[in-house]
Design an enzyme around this catalytic site. Structure first.
Site, short mmCIF file in Angstrom:
data_model
loop_
_atom_site.label_atom_id
_atom_site.label_comp_id
_atom_site.label_asym_id
_atom_site.label_seq_id
_atom_site.Cartn_x
_atom_site.Cartn_y
_atom_site.Cartn_z
N LYS A 77 0.84 -1.21 0.00
CA LYS A 77 0.00 0.00 0.00
C LYS A 77 0.87 1.26 0.00
CE LYS A 77 -2.15 -1.09 3.85
NZ LYS A 77 -1.44 -2.35 4.16
N ARG A 97 -9.99 0.94 8.21
CA ARG A 97 -9.57 -0.42 8.55
C ARG A 97 -10.67 -1.19 9.26
NH1 ARG A 97 -3.73 0.41 8.57
NH2 ARG A 97 -2.65 -1.46 9.22
N ARG A 157 11.83 -5.52 4.92
CA ARG A 157 11.51 -4.10 4.64
C ARG A 157 12.43 -3.15 5.41
NH1 ARG A 157 5.62 -1.84 5.53
NH2 ARG A 157 5.87 -2.76 7.59
N ARG A 179 10.99 -1.39 11.16
CA ARG A 179 9.90 -1.04 12.08
C ARG A 179 9.79 -2.05 13.22
NH1 ARG A 179 4.80 0.31 8.23
NH2 ARG A 179 3.76 -0.94 9.83
N ARG A 202 -0.69 -8.93 13.28
CA ARG A 202 -1.23 -7.92 12.35
C ARG A 202 -2.03 -8.58 11.23
NH1 ARG A 202 4.06 -5.15 10.71
NH2 ARG A 202 2.81 -4.03 9.18
P1 AP5 Z 1 4.77 -1.65 1.86
O1 AP5 Z 1 4.47 -0.79 0.68
O2 AP5 Z 1 5.52 -1.05 2.99
O3 AP5 Z 1 3.43 -2.37 2.37
P2 AP5 Z 1 2.18 -1.82 3.16
O4 AP5 Z 1 0.98 -2.43 2.55
O5 AP5 Z 1 2.23 -0.33 3.26
O6 AP5 Z 1 2.43 -2.50 4.57
P3 AP5 Z 1 2.35 -1.90 6.04
O7 AP5 Z 1 3.08 -2.87 6.92
O8 AP5 Z 1 2.80 -0.48 6.09
O9 AP5 Z 1 0.84 -1.97 6.30
P4 AP5 Z 1 0.16 -1.99 7.63
O10 AP5 Z 1 -1.21 -1.78 7.13
O11 AP5 Z 1 0.33 -3.16 8.50
O12 AP5 Z 1 0.89 -0.83 8.48
P5 AP5 Z 1 0.46 0.65 8.82
O13 AP5 Z 1 1.68 1.47 8.89
O14 AP5 Z 1 -0.66 1.07 7.96
O15 AP5 Z 1 5.57 -2.93 1.32
C1 AP5 Z 1 6.07 -3.92 2.21
C2 AP5 Z 1 7.44 -4.43 1.74
O16 AP5 Z 1 7.27 -5.15 0.52
C3 AP5 Z 1 8.46 -3.32 1.43
O17 AP5 Z 1 9.73 -3.77 1.80
C4 AP5 Z 1 8.36 -3.15 -0.11
O18 AP5 Z 1 9.58 -2.69 -0.67
C5 AP5 Z 1 8.01 -4.56 -0.56
N1 AP5 Z 1 7.13 -4.61 -1.73
C6 AP5 Z 1 6.06 -3.82 -2.00
N2 AP5 Z 1 5.45 -4.20 -3.14
C7 AP5 Z 1 6.15 -5.27 -3.60
C8 AP5 Z 1 6.01 -6.12 -4.75
N3 AP5 Z 1 5.03 -5.93 -5.64
N4 AP5 Z 1 6.91 -7.12 -4.89
C9 AP5 Z 1 7.91 -7.31 -4.00
N5 AP5 Z 1 8.09 -6.55 -2.90
C10 AP5 Z 1 7.22 -5.54 -2.70
O19 AP5 Z 1 -0.14 0.46 10.30
C11 AP5 Z 1 0.71 0.19 11.39
C12 AP5 Z 1 -0.11 0.14 12.68
O20 AP5 Z 1 -0.73 1.42 12.92
C13 AP5 Z 1 -1.29 -0.85 12.68
O21 AP5 Z 1 -0.88 -2.15 13.03
C14 AP5 Z 1 -2.19 -0.20 13.73
O22 AP5 Z 1 -1.73 -0.46 15.03
C15 AP5 Z 1 -2.02 1.28 13.46
N6 AP5 Z 1 -3.00 1.78 12.47
C16 AP5 Z 1 -2.74 2.29 11.23
N7 AP5 Z 1 -3.87 2.64 10.61
C17 AP5 Z 1 -4.88 2.35 11.46
C18 AP5 Z 1 -6.30 2.47 11.37
N8 AP5 Z 1 -6.88 2.95 10.27
N9 AP5 Z 1 -7.03 2.05 12.44
C19 AP5 Z 1 -6.46 1.59 13.56
N10 AP5 Z 1 -5.12 1.42 13.70
C20 AP5 Z 1 -4.34 1.81 12.65
MG MG Z 2 2.54 1.09 4.85
#
Ligand code: AP5
Ligand code: MG
Length: 219
Positions: free
Chosen positions: A15, A90, A129, A162, A173
């Site tokens: 994402k 979410r 990552r 992270r 997660r």
């Molecule tokens: P990346 O692009 O970083 O993936 P992502 O989908 O953004 O993954 P996240 O871990 O950031 O998502 P998340 O939803 O768990 O975390 P968030 O920060 O939102 O890609 C991942 C890796 O793969 C990278 O190394 C990249 O280079 C590689 N990659 C990408 N595409 C690829 C491909 N096609 N092929 C190969 N490699 C690839 O949330 C963190 C925490 O915050 C949550 O757990 C929660 O506690 C809180 N939080 C955030 N939003 C909310 C909400 N709305 N409600 C409640 N709590 C929330």
């Molecule tokens: Mg992300």
């Protein structure tokens, strides 16, 4: 009328990676709820301190805190043309709240690209990552390595791993996503907004397919 794109997908689906590309392409702001929580954590704000416990356990931050934070972010002048939302909504309650707040801003959710990736691939992606401290650019040691190890290609800031990318937190997660966020697939399908993309392909191919999916909806 402002345009709002909601990127849906499990942790590690890509994402953040794709949101940055789409934001550049369409000249829209990238709004990542996770990045905003991490900025608050770094600045040790009240919100950051409250979110920290939930994030470290891989649980969701409560809806009321998260919704208020996104409402404030989307009302800022830089979001006048719209935004690429990454990680929000979410839960169905967050999705309902989003519909109301976008209505108040004179817009609506225009399209919900869903990046589909199975769990074993997610685990490999998250364990390799590296994230940039300055603005959340993401790299992968195997699939998307930075030009210089440990340094962001875009702003030369330090790359770090992270805290919530530890294997036991990643497992939690993914479970939380399955239980609480995956119902949004049907939620947006019913509203004819969902555009599924196979996220197991390379970053460029996924990007092209997302672009195609988004362009089908007049932006
Ligand atoms: P990346 O692009 O970083 O993936 P992502 O989908 O953004 O993954 P996240 O871990 O950031 O998502 P998340 O939803 O768990 O975390 P968030 O920060 O939102 O890609 C991942 C890796 O793969 C990278 O190394 C990249 O280079 C590689 N990659 C990408 N595409 C690829 C491909 N096609 N092929 C190969 N490699 C690839 O949330 C963190 C925490 O915050 C949550 O757990 C929660 O506690 C809180 N939080 C955030 N939003 C909310 C909400 N709305 N409600 C409640 N709590 C929330
Ligand atoms: Mg992300």
């Amino acid at each position: 009328m402002p345009s709002y794109i909601v990127l849906l997908g499990p942790p590690g689906a890509g994402k953040g990676t794709q949101a940055k590309i789409l934001a550049d392409t369409f000249g829209l702001v990238h709004v990542s709820s996770g990045d905003i929580f991490r900025e608050n954590l770094k600045a040790q704000t009240e919100l950051g301190k409250r979110a920290q416990n939930f994030m470290n356990r891989g649980e969701l931050v409560p809806d009321d805190l998260t919704i208020a934070m996104i409402r404030e972010r989307l009302s800022r002048p830089d979001c006048k043309l719209g935004a690429i939302l990454d990680g929000f909504p979410r839960t169905p309650a967050q999705a309902d709240a989003l519909a109301v707040m976008l209505g108040e801003l004179g817009g609506k959710v225009d399209v919900v690209p869903y990046i589909a990736v199975p769990a074993p691939v997610l685990i490999e992606r998250l364990s390799g990552r590296w994230t940039c401290r300055a603005s959340g650019h993401v790299f992968h040691e195997k699939y998307n390595p930075p030009k210089i190890a440990g340094k962001c290609d875009f702003d030369q800031s330090e790359l770090y791993q992270r805290d919530d990318d530890k294997s036991e937190t990643v497992a939690r997660r993914i479970q939380v996503y399955t239980d609480q966020t995956a119902p949004l697939i049907e939620y947006y399908q019913k509203r004819n907004l969902l555009a599924e993309v196979d996220g197991t392909q390379g970053i460029e191919v996924v990007g092209q397919q997302l672009l195609k999916a988004v362009k089908k909806y007049a932006l």
